[in-house]
Design a protein around this motif. Structure first.
Motif, PDB file in Angstrom:
ATOM      1  N   LYS A  40      12.426  -0.772  -5.685  1.00 41.69           N
ATOM      2  CA  LYS A  40      11.224  -0.962  -4.866  1.00 41.69           C
ATOM      3  C   LYS A  40       9.963  -0.675  -5.678  1.00 41.69           C
ATOM      4  O   LYS A  40       9.047  -1.495  -5.730  1.00 41.69           O
ATOM      5  CB  LYS A  40      11.253  -0.039  -3.635  1.00 41.69           C
ATOM      6  CG  LYS A  40      12.480  -0.218  -2.766  1.00 41.69           C
ATOM      7  CD  LYS A  40      12.466   0.710  -1.566  1.00 41.69           C
ATOM      8  CE  LYS A  40      12.545   2.191  -1.925  1.00 41.69           C
ATOM      9  NZ  LYS A  40      13.824   2.600  -2.512  1.00 41.69           N
ATOM     10  N   SER A  41       9.920   0.513  -6.290  1.00 41.83           N
ATOM     11  CA  SER A  41       8.716   0.879  -7.051  1.00 41.83           C
ATOM     12  C   SER A  41       8.493  -0.078  -8.214  1.00 41.83           C
ATOM     13  O   SER A  41       7.359  -0.458  -8.511  1.00 41.83           O
ATOM     14  CB  SER A  41       8.833   2.308  -7.565  1.00 41.83           C
ATOM     15  OG  SER A  41       8.976   3.203  -6.488  1.00 41.83           O
ATOM     16  N   THR A  42       9.572  -0.458  -8.862  1.00 40.11           N
ATOM     17  CA  THR A  42       9.463  -1.388  -9.989  1.00 40.11           C
ATOM     18  C   THR A  42       8.853  -2.711  -9.526  1.00 40.11           C
ATOM     19  O   THR A  42       7.955  -3.255 -10.173  1.00 40.11           O
ATOM     20  CB  THR A  42      10.850  -1.631 -10.608  1.00 40.11           C
ATOM     21  OG1 THR A  42      11.401  -0.377 -10.996  1.00 40.11           O
ATOM     22  CG2 THR A  42      10.763  -2.539 -11.815  1.00 40.11           C
ATOM     23  N   PHE A 151       1.829   0.196  -0.032  1.00 38.59           N
ATOM     24  CA  PHE A 151       2.065   1.644  -0.089  1.00 38.59           C
ATOM     25  C   PHE A 151       3.504   1.907  -0.510  1.00 38.59           C
ATOM     26  O   PHE A 151       4.434   1.378   0.093  1.00 38.59           O
ATOM     27  CB  PHE A 151       1.837   2.278   1.287  1.00 38.59           C
ATOM     28  CG  PHE A 151       0.468   2.036   1.877  1.00 38.59           C
ATOM     29  CD1 PHE A 151      -0.631   2.729   1.412  1.00 38.59           C
ATOM     30  CD2 PHE A 151       0.291   1.113   2.892  1.00 38.59           C
ATOM     31  CE1 PHE A 151      -1.896   2.508   1.962  1.00 38.59           C
ATOM     32  CE2 PHE A 151      -0.962   0.874   3.446  1.00 38.59           C
ATOM     33  CZ  PHE A 151      -2.054   1.584   2.979  1.00 38.59           C
ATOM     34  N   ASP A 152       3.690   2.735  -1.515  1.00 40.58           N
ATOM     35  CA  ASP A 152       5.045   3.088  -1.949  1.00 40.58           C
ATOM     36  C   ASP A 152       5.403   4.446  -1.356  1.00 40.58           C
ATOM     37  O   ASP A 152       4.854   5.468  -1.758  1.00 40.58           O
ATOM     38  CB  ASP A 152       5.117   3.124  -3.479  1.00 40.58           C
ATOM     39  CG  ASP A 152       6.570   3.155  -3.979  1.00 40.58           C
ATOM     40  OD1 ASP A 152       7.493   3.074  -3.141  1.00 40.58           O
ATOM     41  OD2 ASP A 152       6.757   3.249  -5.207  1.00 40.58           O
ATOM     42  N   GLU A 153       6.305   4.430  -0.414  1.00 40.06           N
ATOM     43  CA  GLU A 153       6.757   5.632   0.278  1.00 40.06           C
ATOM     44  C   GLU A 153       5.606   6.571   0.651  1.00 40.06           C
ATOM     45  O   GLU A 153       5.545   7.708   0.202  1.00 40.06           O
ATOM     46  CB  GLU A 153       7.780   6.367  -0.590  1.00 40.06           C
ATOM     47  CG  GLU A 153       8.894   5.416  -0.987  1.00 40.06           C
ATOM     48  CD  GLU A 153      10.185   6.105  -1.351  1.00 40.06           C
ATOM     49  OE1 GLU A 153      10.306   7.302  -1.057  1.00 40.06           O
ATOM     50  OE2 GLU A 153      11.057   5.427  -1.900  1.00 40.06           O
ATOM     51  N   PRO A 154       4.709   6.071   1.500  1.00 44.51           N
ATOM     52  CA  PRO A 154       3.500   6.845   1.793  1.00 44.51           C
ATOM     53  C   PRO A 154       3.760   8.112   2.599  1.00 44.51           C
ATOM     54  O   PRO A 154       2.937   9.023   2.567  1.00 44.51           O
ATOM     55  CB  PRO A 154       2.641   5.859   2.596  1.00 44.51           C
ATOM     56  CG  PRO A 154       3.607   4.918   3.212  1.00 44.51           C
ATOM     57  CD  PRO A 154       4.738   4.795   2.234  1.00 44.51           C
TER      58      PRO A 154
END
Ligand SMILES: Nc1ncnc2c1ncn2[C@@H]1O[C@H](COP(=O)(O)OP(=O)(O)OP(=O)(O)O)[C@@H](O)[C@H]1O
Ligand SMILES: [Mg+2]
Lengths: 316, 256
Positions: A40-42, A151-154
C-alpha cells in the motif's frame, strides 16, 4: 481522479507491487486495503513520484505527478506524519510548503485552524504528540485546497476522538466532490468510512468493488446450533431440506433459515439444544478470507485457500 | 512551478532551524578567535626572526590560521542543510511539494551557498582586521598587493567548503555518514598527507590544500605547488562542482 495502470515495483528480489491497475474516483472515499507488507505505502509513494515504478504508470487527472504545476494544489498527501524536521515550528513547516507551491501564507493559518493546532503553531513539532503530528500532516495535505487527498493509515495510533475526527473529515472531503484515497489494514475501519474498496495482497489486486457490494457478498448471516444429539438433529434438518454445515467443536451452521424456525423444528422432534444463536460473519473475517492466500507475515501459518471470494477485481 | 517559489521556500526552511544559526556562528567565532590567538603568538615569533626569514612571513595568511577549525563548522552547516532532509524524513514531504528534483536541490544549495557566503565574507574581513591588529608592526594592509584578493578568497574558500559538504551529504543521504567521512578527511587525512614529503604531491590536489592557496599573499620559500592562488581555488571549485553533480545524479535516480 487517480489512474494506476500496470503498476509494478521491484526492490531487489522483492516484487512489492505487482501489475496493479485501478482507478480512484472523485466524490467518494476509496479504501485501500491490504495486510502488512501488501504494498500500500509503496503504491502511494509511486503516486507521488517519490519511488519510481519498475513498470506501469500513475496519472493524476491525466498527467504525471512530476508534470503538475504546483502539485500541492492538485494532490494533498499524508504518507508519514513523521516526515518533517522536528526543529521547525508547525507554522514554518507549513509556510515553506506553501511558498514552494505559490500558496498564499494566509492559508497556513487557515489549515492550522482547521486541524486545531493554532495554539501550538509557533512550537517546534518535535514535542508534538502522535495525534498532533498527525493533525499537522493533515494540515499539510489540506494546504493547497487540493481536489485529490491521499492518506496512508491516518488513524494509526490515534485515540477514539482523533479517529472520529479523521473519519468525518474524510467523509466531508468526499462529500465536497474530492477524491479521497485512504489506506488501512483494518476492514472494520474501512466499513465505516469507505464507499469503495481496493484490496491488495502481496502487491496484487484482489478486489476492486463498492463497499455495498462487498458487504452484500460477505456479510453472511447464519444460525449456529449445538446439541448433544447432533446426529439426529442433522437428520431432522436434512429431512426438512435444510443444508447444514458442520463447523468445528460440535457445532452446526445453517444458512438462510430463521432461528425461530430451527428452534420449532427441534422442539417438534424433542431435541435438546444447547445453543441456538443467530450469527453475523464480520467483514473482518471476509477480508481475512480474501487475503489469506497472500498474507506475508503469518502469526501462525495456516494458509487457507485465498482468492475464493469471487470479485470484480483481478483484471479490469 | 517557478524557481522563485522554491528559492523562497528554501529560504524559509534554512532560517527556521537552529542548526543554521549555531553552525554559522561557530564558523565565525572559530575563524576569528583562533586567527586572533595565533596572530598574537606569531607576533612574538616574528620579532625573533632575522631579515631573511621576515621576507617570507605572510601576515594575511597568519590571520586566517583559524580557518582550519572554522571550516569544520562550515562543513557541519553544509551537511546539516541537506542531510537533515534525509535524517528527518522531510525529504519525502519536500519532494512531494517540489517533484522536479533538480529545481529542489539547486534551490536548496543555492540559498545555503548565498547565506554561507554572506557569513563567510563578514567572517573573512573581521578575521583579517582583528588578526592584523594582533600582529602589531608586522601587519599587512588591505591595500597591499594581493591582500584584498586573499581576504575575499578566504570568504570564497569557506563558502566552497560548505558547498562541497552539501554535495557529499546529497550523495550519502545521511548527516552522520557524511560527517563521519568529511571530518577525518579535513582534520586528519589531508593534514597528514600534506605534511609528509612523499604524499604532498597528491595531497596538494585535495580541496582544502588547493583551496587555501587563495589566502596566500607571500609565496613560501619552498613552495612546490604547481598552481597559483586562483589555480588552487579552481581545483577546489572543481571538487565542489563534482560533489554537487554526483549528488544531483543520486537524487535524480534514486527512490526518495
Ligand atoms: N525501500 C524499500 N526497499 C526494499 N523493500 C521495500 C522498500 N519499501 C517497501 N519494501 C517492501 O515492499 C513490501 C511492501 O511494503 P509496503 O510498505 O508498501 O507495504 P504496506 O502495504 O504499506 O504495509 P503496512 O500495512 O505494514 O504499512 C514489503 O515487503 C516491504 O518490505
Ligand atoms: Mg504502509
Amino acid at each position: 481522479m487517480i489512474e494506476v495502470a500496470g503498476l509494478s515495483k521491484r526492490y531487489g528480489q522483492k516484487l512489492a507491487v505487482d501489475d496493479l491497475t485501478f482507478q480512484v474516483r472523485p466524490g467518494i472515499v476509496t479504501g485501500f486495503l491490504g495486510p502488512n507488507g501488501a504494498g500500500k505505502s509503496t503504491t502511494m509513494r509511486m503516486m507521488l513520484d517519490l519511488d519510481r515504478p519498475t513498470a506501469g504508470a500513475v496519472r493524476i487527472d491525466g498527467k504525471r505527478y512530476t508534470d503538475l504545476k504546483d502539485p500541492l494544489t492538485y494532490v494533498g498527501a499524508l504518507l508519514d506524519a513523521k516526515a518533517l524536521h522536528g526543529g521547525r515550528s508547525a507554522y514554518n513547516h507549513l509556510l515553506c510548503l506553501a511558498q514552494s507551491n505559490g500558496i498564499p501564507a494566509s492559508r497556513v493559518g487557515e489549515v492550522l485552524d482547521t486541524v486545531g493546532l493554532t495554539a501550538v503553531a509557533k512550537k517546534r513539532s518535535k514535542g508534538f504528540s502522535l495525534g498532533m503530528g498527525q493533525r499537522l500532516g493533515i494540515a499539510g495535505a489540506l494546504l493547497g485546497d487540493p481536489q485529490i487527498l491521499m492518506f496512508d493509515e491516518p488513524v494509526n495510533g490515534l485515540d477514539p476522538e482523533g479517529i472520529h475526527w479523521i473519519r468525518n473529515l474524510m467523509k466531508s472531503l468526499a462529500a465536497q466532490g474530492r477524491t479521497v484515497f485512504v489506506s488501512s489494514h483494518l476492514m472494520s475501519e474501512m466499513a465505516l468510512t469507505a464507499d469503495h474498496l481496493v484490496v491488495i495482497g502481496q502487491g496484487r489486486l484482489l478486489a476492486d468493488t463498492s463497499m455495498a457490494d462487498f458487504i452484500r457478498t460477505n456479510s453472511r448471516s447464519y444460525v449456529r446450533l449445538r446439541s448433544p444429539q447432533q446426529e439426529r438433529l442433522r437428520d431432522v434438518l436434512h429431512q426438512a431440506g435444510i443444508t447444514v454445515v458442520t463447523a468445528g467443536n460440535g457445532t452446526l451452521e445453517v444458512d438462510g433459515v430463521a432461528s425461530e424456525q430451527l428452534g420449532e423444528l427441534a422442539a417438534q422432534h424433542q431435541l435438546v439444544l444447547h445453543e441456538l444463536s443467530p450469527q453475523q460473519a464480520s467483514l473482518e473475517e471476509a477480508f481475512m478470507q480474501l487475503t489469506a492466500g497472500s498474507v506475508e507475515y503469518h502469526a501462525h501459518s495456516e494458509p487457507a485457500s485465498g482468492q475464493g471470494w469471487g470479485s470484480t477485481g483481478g483484471e479490469n | 512551478m517557478a524557481v522563485a517559489q522554491v528559492l523562497n521556500s528554501e529560504w524559509t526552511k534554512i532560517k527556521s532551524v537552529r542548526s543554521t544559526v549555531w553552525t554559522l556562528t561557530m564558523a565565525f567565532v572559530f575563524t576569528v578567535g583562533l586567527g586572533f590567538l595565533i596572530s598574537l603568538l606569531s607576533k612574538d615569533q616574528f620579532s625573533k626572526m632575522n631579515a631573511r626569514e621576515l621576507q617570507f612571513i605572510d601576515p594575511t595568511l597568519t590571520s586566517f590560521a583559524g580557518t582550519g577549525l572554522g571550516q569544520l563548522a562550515m562543513i557541519v552547516f553544509g551537511v546539516l542543510v541537506v542531510g537533515n532532509e534525509y535524517s528527518t524524513g522531510m525529504i519525502r514531504t519536500s519532494l512531494a511539494a517540489v517533484p522536479r528534483r533538480g529545481a529542489f536541490l539547486f534551490s536548496k544549495i543555492g540559498i545555503a551557498t548565498l547565506l554561507a557566503f554572506a557569513v563567510a565574507l563578514v567572517t573573512s574581513f573581521v578575521t583579517f582586521f582583528v588578526g592584523q591588529a594582533a600582529l602589531g608592526r608586522f601587519k599587512a594592509s588591505i591595500g597591499d598587493p594581493g591582500v584584498l584578493r586573499a581576504v575575499f578568497g578566504g570568504a570564497l574558500y569557506m563558502t566552497l567548503i560548505a558547498v562541497f559538504a552539501m554535495g557529499v551529504a546529497t550523495i550519502l543521504r545521511s548527516p552522520m555518514l557524511s560527517l563521519g567521512i568529511l571530518m577525518p578527511i579535513f582534520f586528519l587525512i589531508a593534514p597528514i598527507l600534506g605534511g609528509v614529503e612523499a604524499t604532498r604531491k597528491i595531497a596538494q590536489y585535495l580541496p582544502d590544500q588547493a583551496g587555501t592557496k587563495v589566502m596566500q599573499v607571500v609565496t613560501p620559500e619552498n613552495d612546490v605547488a604547481p598552481y597559483g592562488p586562483w589555480g588552487g581555488f579552481g581545483i577546489m571549485v572543481a571538487w565542489a562542482a563534482l560533489a554537487v553533480l554526483c549528488g544531483w545524479l543520486v537524487l535524480k535516480n534514486r527512490d526518495a
